[in-house]
Design a protein around this motif. Structure first.
Motif, PDB file in Angstrom:
ATOM      1  N   ASP A 230       0.868  -1.178   0.000  1.00  0.00           N
ATOM      2  CA  ASP A 230       0.000   0.000   0.000  1.00  0.00           C
ATOM      3  C   ASP A 230       0.905   1.230   0.000  1.00  0.00           C
ATOM      4  OD1 ASP A 230      -1.737   2.042   0.424  1.00  0.00           O
ATOM      5  OD2 ASP A 230      -2.525   1.304   2.327  1.00  0.00           O
ATOM      6  N   LEU A 231       0.890   2.016  -1.076  1.00  0.00           N
ATOM      7  CA  LEU A 231       1.772   3.181  -1.209  1.00  0.00           C
ATOM      8  C   LEU A 231       1.097   4.490  -0.819  1.00  0.00           C
ATOM      9  CD1 LEU A 231       3.736   2.456  -4.510  1.00  0.00           C
ATOM     10  CD2 LEU A 231       4.397   2.020  -2.149  1.00  0.00           C
ATOM     11  N   SER A 232      -0.087   4.412  -0.189  1.00  0.00           N
ATOM     12  CA  SER A 232      -0.717   5.652   0.262  1.00  0.00           C
ATOM     13  C   SER A 232       0.080   6.281   1.401  1.00  0.00           C
ATOM     14  CB  SER A 232      -2.150   5.387   0.716  1.00  0.00           C
ATOM     15  OG  SER A 232      -2.169   4.496   1.828  1.00  0.00           O
ATOM     16  N   HIS A 233       0.890   5.477   2.092  1.00  0.00           N
ATOM     17  CA  HIS A 233       1.890   5.944   3.055  1.00  0.00           C
ATOM     18  C   HIS A 233       3.197   5.227   2.736  1.00  0.00           C
ATOM     19  CE1 HIS A 233      -1.544   7.463   5.313  1.00  0.00           C
ATOM     20  NE2 HIS A 233      -0.697   8.128   6.094  1.00  0.00           N
ATOM     21  N   VAL A 234       4.290   5.959   2.851  1.00  0.00           N
ATOM     22  CA  VAL A 234       5.604   5.355   2.622  1.00  0.00           C
ATOM     23  C   VAL A 234       6.517   5.713   3.806  1.00  0.00           C
ATOM     24  CG1 VAL A 234       5.477   5.331   0.109  1.00  0.00           C
ATOM     25  CG2 VAL A 234       6.358   7.363   1.287  1.00  0.00           C
ATOM     26  N   TRP A 235       7.593   4.975   3.887  1.00  0.00           N
ATOM     27  CA  TRP A 235       8.625   5.280   4.877  1.00  0.00           C
ATOM     28  C   TRP A 235       9.753   6.039   4.205  1.00  0.00           C
ATOM     29  CZ3 TRP A 235       9.420   0.170   8.131  1.00  0.00           C
ATOM     30  CH2 TRP A 235       8.376   0.079   9.059  1.00  0.00           C
ATOM     31  N   VAL A 236      10.217   7.061   4.902  1.00  0.00           N
ATOM     32  CA  VAL A 236      11.427   7.767   4.499  1.00  0.00           C
ATOM     33  C   VAL A 236      12.539   7.303   5.439  1.00  0.00           C
ATOM     34  CG1 VAL A 236      12.554  10.020   4.368  1.00  0.00           C
ATOM     35  CG2 VAL A 236      10.213   9.737   3.533  1.00  0.00           C
ATOM     36  N   LYS A 237      13.457   6.516   4.903  1.00  0.00           N
ATOM     37  CA  LYS A 237      14.556   5.985   5.706  1.00  0.00           C
ATOM     38  C   LYS A 237      15.784   6.863   5.502  1.00  0.00           C
ATOM     39  CE  LYS A 237      13.154   1.132   5.937  1.00  0.00           C
ATOM     40  NZ  LYS A 237      13.565  -0.277   5.669  1.00  0.00           N
ATOM     41  N   LEU A 238      16.302   7.381   6.615  1.00  0.00           N
ATOM     42  CA  LEU A 238      17.418   8.320   6.570  1.00  0.00           C
ATOM     43  C   LEU A 238      18.568   7.804   7.406  1.00  0.00           C
ATOM     44  CD1 LEU A 238      15.237  11.485   7.183  1.00  0.00           C
ATOM     45  CD2 LEU A 238      16.178  10.789   4.978  1.00  0.00           C
ATOM     46  N   GLU A 239      19.744   8.357   7.174  1.00  0.00           N
ATOM     47  CA  GLU A 239      20.920   8.037   7.969  1.00  0.00           C
ATOM     48  C   GLU A 239      21.490   9.311   8.541  1.00  0.00           C
ATOM     49  OE1 GLU A 239      23.698   4.857   6.772  1.00  0.00           O
ATOM     50  OE2 GLU A 239      22.637   4.866   4.864  1.00  0.00           O
ATOM     51  N   ALA A 240      21.814   9.279   9.822  1.00  0.00           N
ATOM     52  CA  ALA A 240      22.412  10.421  10.512  1.00  0.00           C
ATOM     53  C   ALA A 240      23.769  10.015  11.039  1.00  0.00           C
ATOM     54  CB  ALA A 240      21.514  10.884  11.664  1.00  0.00           C
ATOM     55  N   TYR A 241      24.721  10.933  10.951  1.00  0.00           N
ATOM     56  CA  TYR A 241      26.046  10.644  11.478  1.00  0.00           C
ATOM     57  C   TYR A 241      26.008  10.577  13.001  1.00  0.00           C
ATOM     58  CZ  TYR A 241      27.908  11.461   6.808  1.00  0.00           C
ATOM     59  OH  TYR A 241      28.173  11.370   5.471  1.00  0.00           O
ATOM     60  N   GLU A 242      26.927   9.802  13.534  1.00  0.00           N
ATOM     61  CA  GLU A 242      27.000   9.599  14.979  1.00  0.00           C
ATOM     62  C   GLU A 242      27.087  10.921  15.726  1.00  0.00           C
ATOM     63  OE1 GLU A 242      29.882   7.046  18.025  1.00  0.00           O
ATOM     64  OE2 GLU A 242      30.384   7.243  15.896  1.00  0.00           O
ATOM     65  N   SER A 243      27.829  11.881  15.187  1.00  0.00           N
ATOM     66  CA  SER A 243      28.026  13.168  15.855  1.00  0.00           C
ATOM     67  C   SER A 243      26.757  14.011  15.894  1.00  0.00           C
ATOM     68  CB  SER A 243      29.139  13.955  15.156  1.00  0.00           C
ATOM     69  OG  SER A 243      28.832  14.137  13.775  1.00  0.00           O
ATOM     70  N   ASP A 244      25.761  13.668  15.070  1.00  0.00           N
ATOM     71  CA  ASP A 244      24.526  14.451  15.030  1.00  0.00           C
ATOM     72  C   ASP A 244      23.445  13.927  15.976  1.00  0.00           C
ATOM     73  OD1 ASP A 244      25.390  16.281  13.119  1.00  0.00           O
ATOM     74  OD2 ASP A 244      24.836  14.977  11.452  1.00  0.00           O
ATOM     75  N   LEU A 245      23.716  12.837  16.662  1.00  0.00           N
ATOM     76  CA  LEU A 245      22.691  12.234  17.516  1.00  0.00           C
ATOM     77  C   LEU A 245      22.145  13.163  18.596  1.00  0.00           C
ATOM     78  CD1 LEU A 245      23.829   8.529  17.953  1.00  0.00           C
ATOM     79  CD2 LEU A 245      21.810   9.393  16.783  1.00  0.00           C
ATOM     80  N   PRO A 246      22.981  14.035  19.231  1.00  0.00           N
ATOM     81  CA  PRO A 246      22.401  14.900  20.266  1.00  0.00           C
ATOM     82  C   PRO A 246      21.310  15.826  19.762  1.00  0.00           C
ATOM     83  CG  PRO A 246      24.796  14.873  20.431  1.00  0.00           C
ATOM     84  CD  PRO A 246      24.436  14.195  19.149  1.00  0.00           C
ATOM     85  N   TRP A 247      21.231  16.038  18.447  1.00  0.00           N
ATOM     86  CA  TRP A 247      20.261  17.003  17.929  1.00  0.00           C
ATOM     87  C   TRP A 247      19.021  16.322  17.352  1.00  0.00           C
ATOM     88  CZ3 TRP A 247      23.699  19.505  20.189  1.00  0.00           C
ATOM     89  CH2 TRP A 247      25.044  19.447  19.848  1.00  0.00           C
ATOM     90  N   ILE A 248      18.866  15.027  17.611  1.00  0.00           N
ATOM     91  CA  ILE A 248      17.766  14.274  17.005  1.00  0.00           C
ATOM     92  C   ILE A 248      16.882  13.687  18.090  1.00  0.00           C
ATOM     93  CG2 ILE A 248      17.184  12.289  15.561  1.00  0.00           C
ATOM     94  CD1 ILE A 248      19.842  12.722  14.101  1.00  0.00           C
ATOM     95  N   ASN A 249      15.580  13.898  17.959  1.00  0.00           N
ATOM     96  CA  ASN A 249      14.604  13.358  18.897  1.00  0.00           C
ATOM     97  C   ASN A 249      13.420  12.775  18.132  1.00  0.00           C
ATOM     98  OD1 ASN A 249      15.522  13.617  21.558  1.00  0.00           O
ATOM     99  ND2 ASN A 249      15.020  15.789  21.616  1.00  0.00           N
ATOM    100  N   TYR A 250      12.784  11.804  18.752  1.00  0.00           N
ATOM    101  CA  TYR A 250      11.521  11.288  18.219  1.00  0.00           C
ATOM    102  C   TYR A 250      10.499  12.424  18.148  1.00  0.00           C
ATOM    103  CZ  TYR A 250       6.924   9.095  18.310  1.00  0.00           C
ATOM    104  OH  TYR A 250       5.630   8.757  18.048  1.00  0.00           O
ATOM    105  N   GLY A 251       9.711  12.427  17.084  1.00  0.00           N
ATOM    106  CA  GLY A 251       8.636  13.399  16.947  1.00  0.00           C
ATOM    107  C   GLY A 251       9.047  14.704  16.305  1.00  0.00           C
TER     108      GLY A 251
END
Length: 804
Positions: A267-288
């Motif tokens: 079902d393509l009415s919703h898709v996932w966007v899969k991304l990669e973040a560098y280890e050093s960027d983790l402090p700036w990433i949160n769920y939501g």
């Protein structure tokens, strides 16, 4: 040590001196006239007064400072006279200039302020199927694929569309069993027979129907079989969802087993966007968090939005990246699995420098197994059926006032970066001419056009946002503290009692280890209160160095944080002007060591800070004579006095509890108990200096209690509870506690229109007295005042209290 420094300086002396001298020339004669450290040309030597304090220096090597004329030991040029700035010893980091020189240098200042800033994180990835909307269409029984209605990948199907036909002997047998059971049941019913035979026949018929359902036959098809009394030799399987055929797994005529997949429908009415973040960027990433992304190759000029619904708890060891996921609506089907994407995540930062958790999730309920499921009410996940959990409990939303403070920031153009730390120039207020003072600070992450400040600056101070390097160059020429020579020209806090045939201790590299050597000078007379606290700084630093040799990062970080607290508690206001200037230098370096160590992310990084700390600790010991083991320290107050003060704290805690629980009558009763406890404090147990300090705290507490007693409502009482708390906190820190309990100092950042206020509790579970039930859990523990040992000896005699 000075020779070592000179050798190091010789590698960059020419370039630095040329740049620095060029900056001075650029300043114009206004700066030369104001700042006598700029060497006079030879034809002007006669203008220097005979009785002026001068040194002889080299125009190419300003670090050379000689009391008599001669030649430079590096380049053999004749030394030139330079008039000594009489204020340089007290304020070695300051530079004053005429207004004209400031304008020529293009110096601009901006205030240090608290504001919301964003850090931009750039991500890469691709579109993929939403795994929760993928369905495998399988053969539920063994047989042969007679016909594939959909025979190519990518075909669009609607829910209920025919996909394939299967021929299965087992299925034919099951249909015949059903028909036989139905015929038997009808013959019994036609004969009007009841009882057990009819019940048994109905049971057999239902069992035959259920077997067909297990093998993929629908109720409509079963009804057709019973109505027509004909066996369906080829069973048609229909699509369970609308979407596209993502994969065809068999060919027409293939034999399949029960459960073998034939198609995969997406079902393509919703898709996932899969991304990669560098280890050093983790402090700036949160769920939501919201993000924007583009597919520059496939959909140029188009921009899409999504919310991060998953952050992988593991790290790709090879790529050093972490996978992220966002669930994105795709009603028009523009986003196709496999498209490459570029994404931008803008993280609003907290005062700690981490990404602020989305406030939109506050009070929401989230599925722990399917975090894209968010509900306004508690319940169960519609996908897996597990009970929903509060977003705050999962760490997806801020709890209470968590992260409410805005970060302290400066313009990105202000700091001169020197590796781990930075030099910032601050405008000194209330000066006749523009005056700027250098300061070493610890910065947090960069956020756009700003840097977060972790230590070294206060809100409202004016920092040089343009022209800092020109100021630094002039100080460097004058052999005073600068970006390259952080401790040049800083005098020790000692009295010189004779000539010493040795070089003064030079500035040192942060990574150089210093041994604690006995000083050759006699230490200046210093107040006992200052020395006691200074020794505590030494003890805290030694403990941090020991912790850095272990492997427990959390313990080591706390040990470094204790340095910052110990430095803050030193009563520098007891020192004279010259000595306090020297202490401020040491306090700056040691406090920065403590802050930096507290924010490290690994033991390796922390050990690097420890090398810097070891050097700064050696300087502190040498300059203030804090050599060897600390002297035996008397208690801050006699044990009996501390017991009486603990009784005051007990009564205070009742007052705090009453305010936190919105009990006005209990508040008035608690005030009387606090006043009674204060009357029980015997001031005669204290010497003169601590007695006077106690009198000041006592006056503040007495006035506050009287105001609380007269308050007609809780809001008024809470206003006067703040000075009471501040005075008692200061008293406990000054005189100490007795007993077994430690007093926790808590802080509410939102009290009094976000000005913030502190209070005390015996425990660390927040009970906010400034808001009560309205914001009962708003606050955090900022400090803990531990009780001093009970076995501390009592004073030999009591002193009479001085006259008030």
């Amino acid at each position: 040590m000075k020779r070592i420094l000179k050798a190091m300086l010789s590698h960059w002396r020419i370039g630095a001196a040329v740049v620095a001298l060029a900056a001075v020339v650029f300043f114009g004669r206004g700066l030369v006239a104001e700042h006598p450290s700029v060497a006079a040309p030879p034809e002007e030597e006669a203008d220097i007064a005979e009785d002026a304090d001068i040194v002889w220096t080299c125009s190419m090597h300003p670090e050379v400072q000689e009391p008599e004329p001669g030649d430079c030991p590096y380049c053999d040029m004749a030394l030139i006279p330079r008039e000594v700035d009489l204020t340089a010893e007290l304020y070695p980091r300051r530079l004053s200039m005429e207004e004209t020189a400031r304008a020529l240098a293009g110096i601009r200042v901006q205030p240090v302020r608290r504001m919301n800033v964003e850090r931009t994180v750039r991500l890469f990835g691709q579109v993929d199927y939403d795994e929760t909307r993928l369905r495998r269409v399988s053969a539920d029984t063994e047989g042969r694929i007679e016909r594939l209605m959909i025979d190519f990948t990518g075909a669009r199907v609607r829910k209920g569309d025919h996909l394939f036909q299967i021929y299965s002997p087992r299925l034919i047998s099951a249909q015949e069993e059903l028909l036989q059971a139905v015929r038997t049941l009808r013959s019994i019913e036609d004969a009007d027979e009841g009882g057990r035979r009819a019940a048994s026949a109905r049971s057999l018929a239902e069992a035959a129907r259920q077997r067909l359902r297990w093998w993929g036959v629908t109720d409509e098809q079963i009804e057709e079989i019973e109505t027509t009394r004909q066996v369906i030799d080829r069973l048609t399987i229909k699509s369970p969802i609308e979407g596209i055929v993502a994969e065809r797994l068999v060919d027409q005529g293939d034999h399949v087993n029960a459960g073998q997949a034939v198609y995969r429908v997406a079902d393509l009415s919703h898709v996932w966007v899969k991304l990669e973040a560098y280890e050093s960027d983790l402090p700036w990433i949160n769920y939501g968090q919201s993000l924007t992304f583009t597919a520059p190759d496939a959909l140029p000029g188009r921009s899409f939005e999504g919310l991060i619904s998953f952050v992988d708890p593991t790290l790709d060891r090879g790529r050093r990246t972490v996978r992220l996921r966002a669930s994105v609506p795709n009603p028009r089907g523009e986003l196709r699995p496999g498209m490459f994407l570029n994404a931008v995540l803008r993280s609003e930062l907290t005062a700690e420098g981490t990404a602020r958790k989305p406030t939109e999730l506050a009070g929401k309920w989230v599925s722990p197994h399917h975090p894209e499921i968010v509900s306004d009410e508690p319940g169960n996940c519609p996908i897996c059926g597990i009970e929903l959990v509060r977003a705050e409990d999962l760490g997806f939303a801020p709890a209470g006032a968590e992260g409410a403070d805005e970060p302290l920031v400066i313009p990105a153009t202000a700091p001169l970066l020197t590796g781990r730390r930075a030099v910032v120039y601050v405008k000194v207020p209330d000066q006749e001419r523009p005056t700027y003072e250098g300061r070493e600070v610890v910065l947090g992450p960069r956020a756009g056009e700003h840097y977060l400040v972790r230590s070294g600056l206060e809100e409202g101070e004016l920092v040089v946002a343009r022209g800092a390097f020109k100021i630094d160059s002039e100080l460097q020429i004058d052999a005073r503290p600068s970006m390259m020579t952080p401790r040049a020209g800083v005098a020790p806090a000692v009295h010189d009692h004779g000539d010493h045939d040795h070089d003064p201790e030079p500035a040192h590299d942060d990574d150089h280890d210093h041994d604690h050597a006995e000083p050759d000078e006699e230490v200046a007379d210093l107040p006992d209160a200052f020395l006691r606290r200074a020794w505590r700084v030494v003890a805290a630093a030694e403990e941090a160095l020991r912790a850095a040799e272990g492997e427990d990062l959390e313990t080591a970080q706390q040990a470094f944080a204790d340095i910052e607290q110990a430095v803050a508690e030193v009563p520098a206001d007891l020192l004279d002007e010259r000595t306090v200037a020297v202490w401020n230098e040491h306090a700056m370096f040691l406090r920065n060591d403590g802050v930096e160590g507290r924010w490290t992310g690994s033991m390796r990084e922390l050990r690097g800070v420890a090398r810097s700390l070891r050097g700064h600790l050696g300087d502190l010991r040498g300059d203030f004579g804090l050599v060897g083991d600390p002297p035996a320290e008397d208690p801050l107050a006699p044990v009996e006095f501390r017991r009486q003060l603990a009784a005051v704290a007990d009564a205070y805690m009742e007052l705090q509890h009453a305010l936190a629980h919105d009990e006005l009558e209990a508040t008035g009763e608690a005030v009387g108990r606090v006043e009674a406890a204060l009357e029980g404090v015997d001031m005669a147990l204290l010497d003169h200096e601590p007695h006077m300090a106690w009198m000041e705290h006592l006056g503040t507490m007495g006035s506050a209690l009287e105001s609380i007693r007269q308050a007609e409502d809780l809001e008024t009482a809470r206003v006067d509870f703040e000075p009471l708390s501040e005075a008692l906190i200061a008293a406990l820190r000054r005189f100490g506690l007795a007993g077994e309990k430690a007093a926790h100092v808590l802080h509410c950042p939102m009290a009094f229109d976000n000005r913030g206020a502190d209070w005390l509790q015996w425990h660390d579970a927040v009970e906010n007295p400034y808001f009560g039930a309205a914001m009962f859990a708003c606050g955090e523990v900022r400090d803990i005042i531990y009780p001093a040992p009970e076995q501390t000896p009592e004073p030999h005699e009591h002193h009479e209290a001085p006259e008030n």
